[in-house]
Scaffold this active site. Structure first.
Site, PDB file in Angstrom:
ATOM      1  N   ASP A  13       0.863  -1.185   0.000  1.00 34.82           N
ATOM      2  CA  ASP A  13       0.000   0.000   0.000  1.00 34.82           C
ATOM      3  C   ASP A  13       0.900   1.237   0.000  1.00 34.82           C
ATOM      4  O   ASP A  13       2.126   1.136  -0.142  1.00 34.82           O
ATOM      5  CB  ASP A  13      -0.999  -0.035   1.170  1.00 34.82           C
ATOM      6  N   CYS A  71       3.052  -3.409   3.962  1.00 41.26           N
ATOM      7  CA  CYS A  71       2.244  -2.249   4.330  1.00 41.26           C
ATOM      8  C   CYS A  71       3.003  -1.562   5.463  1.00 41.26           C
ATOM      9  O   CYS A  71       4.192  -1.845   5.657  1.00 41.26           O
ATOM     10  CB  CYS A  71       0.811  -2.634   4.699  1.00 41.26           C
ATOM     11  N   THR A  73       2.919  -1.666   8.861  1.00 37.39           N
ATOM     12  CA  THR A  73       3.430  -2.609   9.863  1.00 37.39           C
ATOM     13  C   THR A  73       3.615  -4.019   9.314  1.00 37.39           C
ATOM     14  O   THR A  73       4.335  -4.819   9.889  1.00 37.39           O
ATOM     15  CB  THR A  73       2.433  -2.726  11.038  1.00 37.39           C
ATOM     16  N   HIS A 104      10.180 -23.962   8.998  1.00 39.10           N
ATOM     17  CA  HIS A 104       9.093 -24.651   9.696  1.00 39.10           C
ATOM     18  C   HIS A 104       7.723 -24.442   9.067  1.00 39.10           C
ATOM     19  O   HIS A 104       6.843 -25.291   9.202  1.00 39.10           O
ATOM     20  CB  HIS A 104       9.021 -24.184  11.162  1.00 39.10           C
ATOM     21  N   HIS A 139       6.966 -30.842  10.243  1.00 40.43           N
ATOM     22  CA  HIS A 139       6.403 -29.521   9.931  1.00 40.43           C
ATOM     23  C   HIS A 139       5.382 -29.624   8.803  1.00 40.43           C
ATOM     24  O   HIS A 139       4.390 -28.908   8.786  1.00 40.43           O
ATOM     25  CB  HIS A 139       7.525 -28.553   9.567  1.00 40.43           C
TER      26      HIS A 139
HETATM   27  C1  RB5 Z   1      -1.911   2.508   6.496  1.00 43.62           C
HETATM   28  O1  RB5 Z   1      -1.954   3.729   7.144  1.00 43.62           O
HETATM   29  C2  RB5 Z   1      -1.622   1.387   7.477  1.00 43.62           C
HETATM   30  O2  RB5 Z   1      -2.722   1.164   8.269  1.00 43.62           O
HETATM   31  C3  RB5 Z   1      -1.238   0.136   6.728  1.00 43.62           C
HETATM   32  O3  RB5 Z   1      -0.133   0.381   5.948  1.00 43.62           O
HETATM   33  C4  RB5 Z   1      -0.869  -1.075   7.559  1.00 43.62           C
HETATM   34  O4  RB5 Z   1       0.094  -0.762   8.517  1.00 43.62           O
HETATM   35  C5  RB5 Z   1      -1.981  -1.861   8.095  1.00 43.62           C
HETATM   36  O5  RB5 Z   1      -1.824  -2.886   8.760  1.00 43.62           O
END
Ligand code: RB5
Length: 153
Positions: A13, A71, A73, A104, A139
């Site tokens: 994203d 993304c 996180t 695994h 596994h």
């Molecule tokens: C976008 O702002 C953020 O929410 C997305 O990149 C991600 O971290 C979601 O899990």
């Protein structure tokens, strides 16, 4: 270590476009791996499920053997990707997790957090994920067990 050089589909994203482009270039130029870039292509705000779905679906139906999703996180993308049958998406923001996700869990989608890790670590994680083999054995039977899980049990 033998590196898997089969094509990779990559998607992200707006929060991770820069890191996605760096990894794409690293795979194509540095490693000669064919990359299908599913976007996003700029930092205009988008919804990560749209891009996660596209990549996970490609792996789920067998059009692509493996993928990378990013993304902010990595959490949202891993949640989306793991809804698709046959997808084993692993959020790995460190090298140990990347190693174990292959050994695994036979992870077929690597998920990274563009706001969590820097370029150098990301490349080391990708390298690890490309080279670590799946150990199979006990596994494999565990993977088969959760592949059969349904809401009814
Ligand atoms: C976008 O702002 C953020 O929410 C997305 O990149 C991600 O971290 C979601 O899990």
């Amino acid at each position: 270590m033998i590196e898997n050089t089969s094509p990779i589909i990559i998607g992200c994203d707006h929060a991770a476009v820069q890191l996605k482009n760096i990894i794409k270039d690293y795979l194509e130029t540095g490693k000669g791996i064919t990359v299908e870039d599913a976007g996003a292509y700029d930092d205009v705000s988008v919804d990560y499920p749209d891009f996660g779905k596209y990549v996970a679906e490609a792996v789920s139906i067998g059009r692509m053997e493996r993928g990378i999703l990013l993304c902010g996180t990595g959490i949202g993308m891993s949640m989306v990707a793991n809804r698709f049958p046959g997808v084993r998406a692993a959020l790995c923001n460190d090298i140990f997790a990347a190693r174990m996700s292959r050994r695994h869990n036979n992870a077929n989608i690597l998920v990274l957090g563009g706001r969590v890790i820097g370029d150098v670590l990301a490349m080391e994680i990708v390298d690890t994920w490309l080279t670590e083999p799946f150990e199979g054995g006990r596994h494999q039977s565990r993977l088969m067990k959760f592949d059969r899980i349904t809401v009814d049990g």
